[in-house]
Scaffold this motif. Structure first.
Motif, PDB file in Angstrom:
ATOM      1  N   LYS A 179      28.385 -65.191 -63.395  1.00 14.64           N
ATOM      2  CA  LYS A 179      27.721 -66.489 -63.500  1.00 14.64           C
ATOM      3  C   LYS A 179      26.766 -66.709 -62.333  1.00 14.64           C
ATOM      4  O   LYS A 179      25.660 -67.230 -62.503  1.00 14.64           O
ATOM      5  N   VAL A 180      27.195 -66.331 -61.138  1.00 16.63           N
ATOM      6  CA  VAL A 180      26.343 -66.476 -59.951  1.00 16.63           C
ATOM      7  C   VAL A 180      25.124 -65.574 -60.080  1.00 16.63           C
ATOM      8  O   VAL A 180      23.987 -65.991 -59.814  1.00 16.63           O
ATOM      9  N   TYR A 181      25.368 -64.335 -60.498  1.00 17.39           N
ATOM     10  CA  TYR A 181      24.270 -63.370 -60.658  1.00 17.39           C
ATOM     11  C   TYR A 181      23.249 -63.830 -61.689  1.00 17.39           C
ATOM     12  O   TYR A 181      22.037 -63.828 -61.438  1.00 17.39           O
ATOM     13  N   GLU A 182      23.732 -64.239 -62.850  1.00 13.63           N
ATOM     14  CA  GLU A 182      22.825 -64.629 -63.932  1.00 13.63           C
ATOM     15  C   GLU A 182      22.021 -65.867 -63.578  1.00 13.63           C
ATOM     16  O   GLU A 182      20.822 -65.954 -63.880  1.00 13.63           O
ATOM     17  N   ALA A 183      22.659 -66.829 -62.915  1.00 12.67           N
ATOM     18  CA  ALA A 183      21.950 -68.056 -62.534  1.00 12.67           C
ATOM     19  C   ALA A 183      20.864 -67.761 -61.506  1.00 12.67           C
ATOM     20  O   ALA A 183      19.725 -68.243 -61.611  1.00 12.67           O
ATOM     21  N   GLU A 184      21.181 -66.935 -60.503  1.00 12.86           N
ATOM     22  CA  GLU A 184      20.188 -66.640 -59.466  1.00 12.86           C
ATOM     23  C   GLU A 184      19.084 -65.733 -59.994  1.00 12.86           C
ATOM     24  O   GLU A 184      17.914 -65.906 -59.642  1.00 12.86           O
ATOM     25  N   LEU A 185      19.443 -64.772 -60.850  1.00 13.36           N
ATOM     26  CA  LEU A 185      18.417 -63.913 -61.433  1.00 13.36           C
ATOM     27  C   LEU A 185      17.447 -64.732 -62.262  1.00 13.36           C
ATOM     28  O   LEU A 185      16.221 -64.520 -62.205  1.00 13.36           O
ATOM     29  N   TYR A 186      17.958 -65.694 -63.021  1.00 13.77           N
ATOM     30  CA  TYR A 186      17.101 -66.562 -63.832  1.00 13.77           C
ATOM     31  C   TYR A 186      16.145 -67.353 -62.938  1.00 13.77           C
ATOM     32  O   TYR A 186      14.963 -67.492 -63.248  1.00 13.77           O
ATOM     33  N   ARG A 187      16.665 -67.865 -61.824  1.00 16.97           N
ATOM     34  CA  ARG A 187      15.816 -68.618 -60.900  1.00 16.97           C
ATOM     35  C   ARG A 187      14.733 -67.725 -60.300  1.00 16.97           C
ATOM     36  O   ARG A 187      13.550 -68.104 -60.218  1.00 16.97           O
ATOM     37  N   LEU A 188      15.135 -66.526 -59.884  1.00 12.82           N
ATOM     38  CA  LEU A 188      14.175 -65.603 -59.276  1.00 12.82           C
ATOM     39  C   LEU A 188      13.107 -65.163 -60.283  1.00 12.82           C
ATOM     40  O   LEU A 188      11.933 -65.013 -59.926  1.00 12.82           O
ATOM     41  N   GLN A 189      13.511 -64.948 -61.524  1.00 16.08           N
ATOM     42  CA  GLN A 189      12.527 -64.574 -62.541  1.00 16.08           C
ATOM     43  C   GLN A 189      11.543 -65.708 -62.800  1.00 16.08           C
ATOM     44  O   GLN A 189      10.372 -65.469 -63.112  1.00 16.08           O
ATOM     45  N   GLY A 190      12.006 -66.952 -62.654  1.00 19.40           N
ATOM     46  CA  GLY A 190      11.089 -68.079 -62.741  1.00 19.40           C
ATOM     47  C   GLY A 190      10.080 -68.056 -61.611  1.00 19.40           C
ATOM     48  O   GLY A 190       8.883 -68.338 -61.808  1.00 19.40           O
ATOM     49  N   GLU A 191      10.535 -67.680 -60.402  1.00 18.02           N
ATOM     50  CA  GLU A 191       9.629 -67.567 -59.261  1.00 18.02           C
ATOM     51  C   GLU A 191       8.654 -66.410 -59.452  1.00 18.02           C
ATOM     52  O   GLU A 191       7.484 -66.494 -59.043  1.00 18.02           O
ATOM     53  N   LYS A 201      16.920 -48.174 -59.058  1.00 19.92           N
ATOM     54  CA  LYS A 201      15.506 -48.583 -58.997  1.00 19.92           C
ATOM     55  C   LYS A 201      15.015 -49.063 -60.364  1.00 19.92           C
ATOM     56  O   LYS A 201      14.374 -50.112 -60.476  1.00 19.92           O
ATOM     57  N   GLY A 202      15.317 -48.286 -61.403  1.00 21.27           N
ATOM     58  CA  GLY A 202      14.822 -48.614 -62.740  1.00 21.27           C
ATOM     59  C   GLY A 202      15.329 -49.943 -63.249  1.00 21.27           C
ATOM     60  O   GLY A 202      14.583 -50.723 -63.849  1.00 21.27           O
ATOM     61  N   GLY A 203      16.599 -50.235 -63.006  1.00 15.08           N
ATOM     62  CA  GLY A 203      17.164 -51.498 -63.453  1.00 15.08           C
ATOM     63  C   GLY A 203      16.540 -52.689 -62.744  1.00 15.08           C
ATOM     64  O   GLY A 203      16.333 -53.745 -63.342  1.00 15.08           O
ATOM     65  N   THR A 204      16.217 -52.519 -61.469  1.00 12.12           N
ATOM     66  CA  THR A 204      15.571 -53.596 -60.721  1.00 12.12           C
ATOM     67  C   THR A 204      14.158 -53.827 -61.230  1.00 12.12           C
ATOM     68  O   THR A 204      13.724 -54.972 -61.408  1.00 12.12           O
ATOM     69  N   ILE A 205      13.439 -52.741 -61.482  1.00 13.11           N
ATOM     70  CA  ILE A 205      12.075 -52.862 -62.021  1.00 13.11           C
ATOM     71  C   ILE A 205      12.109 -53.587 -63.366  1.00 13.11           C
ATOM     72  O   ILE A 205      11.266 -54.432 -63.659  1.00 13.11           O
ATOM     73  N   LYS A 206      13.101 -53.255 -64.193  1.00 16.42           N
ATOM     74  CA  LYS A 206      13.220 -53.896 -65.509  1.00 16.42           C
ATOM     75  C   LYS A 206      13.401 -55.400 -65.366  1.00 16.42           C
ATOM     76  O   LYS A 206      12.791 -56.184 -66.099  1.00 16.42           O
ATOM     77  N   ARG A 207      14.244 -55.827 -64.417  1.00 13.79           N
ATOM     78  CA  ARG A 207      14.465 -57.266 -64.236  1.00 13.79           C
ATOM     79  C   ARG A 207      13.234 -57.973 -63.679  1.00 13.79           C
ATOM     80  O   ARG A 207      12.976 -59.127 -64.012  1.00 13.79           O
ATOM     81  N   ILE A 208      12.470 -57.294 -62.855  1.00 13.44           N
ATOM     82  CA  ILE A 208      11.265 -57.904 -62.304  1.00 13.44           C
ATOM     83  C   ILE A 208      10.226 -58.122 -63.397  1.00 13.44           C
ATOM     84  O   ILE A 208       9.595 -59.175 -63.493  1.00 13.44           O
ATOM     85  N   THR A 209      10.030 -57.152 -64.252  1.00 19.17           N
ATOM     86  CA  THR A 209       8.947 -57.203 -65.243  1.00 19.17           C
ATOM     87  C   THR A 209       9.371 -57.816 -66.572  1.00 19.17           C
ATOM     88  O   THR A 209       8.533 -57.984 -67.457  1.00 19.17           O
ATOM     89  N   GLU A 210      10.644 -58.167 -66.717  1.00 21.24           N
ATOM     90  CA  GLU A 210      11.187 -58.604 -68.010  1.00 21.24           C
ATOM     91  C   GLU A 210      10.380 -59.729 -68.641  1.00 21.24           C
ATOM     92  O   GLU A 210      10.127 -59.731 -69.849  1.00 21.24           O
ATOM     93  N   TYR A 211       9.947 -60.708 -67.841  1.00 19.23           N
ATOM     94  CA  TYR A 211       9.230 -61.861 -68.377  1.00 19.23           C
ATOM     95  C   TYR A 211       7.790 -61.941 -67.876  1.00 19.23           C
ATOM     96  O   TYR A 211       7.151 -62.986 -68.002  1.00 19.23           O
ATOM     97  N   LEU A 212       7.292 -60.850 -67.330  1.00 21.68           N
ATOM     98  CA  LEU A 212       5.912 -60.831 -66.851  1.00 21.68           C
ATOM     99  C   LEU A 212       5.005 -60.181 -67.889  1.00 21.68           C
ATOM    100  O   LEU A 212       5.449 -59.386 -68.720  1.00 21.68           O
ATOM    101  N   SER A 213       3.732 -60.508 -67.812  1.00 20.50           N
ATOM    102  CA  SER A 213       2.763 -59.927 -68.737  1.00 20.50           C
ATOM    103  C   SER A 213       2.445 -58.494 -68.328  1.00 20.50           C
ATOM    104  O   SER A 213       2.137 -58.230 -67.165  1.00 20.50           O
TER     105      SER A 213
END
Length: 297
Positions: A22-34, A61-73
């Protein structure tokens, strides 16, 4: 104090933090908004950003890149993961094939491995001569200084994973048909050449960890911890700010029908309703053959 087989004190290595989902998902969502705000800033200001991801095989590395670009154009944030150089590219200046992938105004480029291949795998596996490696060590800081002086925001991250965790992740890949493609001959070599890669990495840091393009280490025995820490650091290191859109997006009203009658759906070919069958099977008590796997170790 216990010593590992590779001369690294376990007491000296920072411990991984187990983050509740829950902590991870909430913070990841916030960071992806940023990250969305960062994207708008990059696009509106014409900024250029390079993010380099390096580290051991299976370091996350790959999993982190995926989370960074997940909602980006993909028109703004591009992932560059170059294959083995061609025979022609081998005759070029080493940095030449990377230059064509550098960002233009309003772009973010994420290098999933980069020109640092020469100081790592190419050195350890002897794909490059000692003279080529030493030339890279001299030229790389100059090359990166040129990028920074031209106004590019350059960020370099090294994902650090322990030998025990790397081996654990390799074993998981052996048993997972969705991940077996990640096990290459180079990955297997990294097990037996662990100390060689350690020496290569330490020498690389001596030459390329500079004031204008420093390295930032990411503890990655916990993938979730690595993602949160790396993305948070990236955002804090860039001078982005909230950019209001030029025009507020407003959905238009759908116009009234003109009386057009569409053809019957019976003449169109639709894919079978596999999802519907799964629902029916579930109602009958049939369990799915595969379970969802979280990629956290």
């Amino acid at each position: 104090m216990s010593e590992s087989n590779h001369g690294i004190s376990e007491a000296d290595r920072p411990k991984a933090t187990k983050i509740p989902n829950k902590v991870y998902e909430a913070e990841l969502y916030r960071l992806q908004g940023e990250l969305g705000k960062l994207q708008r800033w990059v696009k509106s200001t014409g900024s250029r950003v390079i993010i380099i991801f390096e580290g051991r095989d299976a370091a996350g590395k790959g999993g982190t890149i995926k989370r960074i670009t997940e909602y980006l154009s993909p028109r703004v944030a591009r992932i560059v993961a170059l294959p083995t150089p061609t025979e022609r590219e081998k005759t070029q200046w080493y940095f030449q094939r990377y230059i064509q992938h550098l960002p233009a105004a309003g772009e973010i480029v994420l290098f999933d491995r980069s020109w640092y291949n020469r100081a790592g795998v190419e050195k350890v596996m002897e794909f490059a001569t000692p003279q080529q490696v030493q030339q890279f060590m001299r030229q790389c800081p100059i090359f990166e200084q040129m990028l920074v002086e031209d106004g590019i925001h350059l960020r370099k991250y090294w994902f650090s994973v322990s030998d025990q965790m790397q081996l654990k992740r390799f074993k998981k890949r052996l048993d997972d048909p969705l991940r077996q493609w990640k096990l290459s001959p180079m990955d297997l070599e990294s097990i037996s050449r662990w100390e060689d890669y350690s020496r290569a990495k330490d020498e690389m840091m001596v030459h390329t960890d500079t004031a204008y393009a420093p390295w930032h280490h990411v503890l990655s025995d916990s993938k979730k911890q690595a993602r949160i820490n790396m993305i948070s650091h990236l955002l804090e290191s860039l001078p982005y700010h909230e950019v209001e859109p030029d025009e507020k997006v407003v959905l238009p009203e759908r116009p009234k029908s003109t009386g057009y009658v569409r053809p019957s759906v019976a003449i169109s070919k639709y894919v079978p309703d596999h999802a519907g069958k799964l629902v029916e099977d579930a109602k009958k008590g049939h369990k799915p053959s595969h379970k969802h796997r979280d990629d956290e170790d």
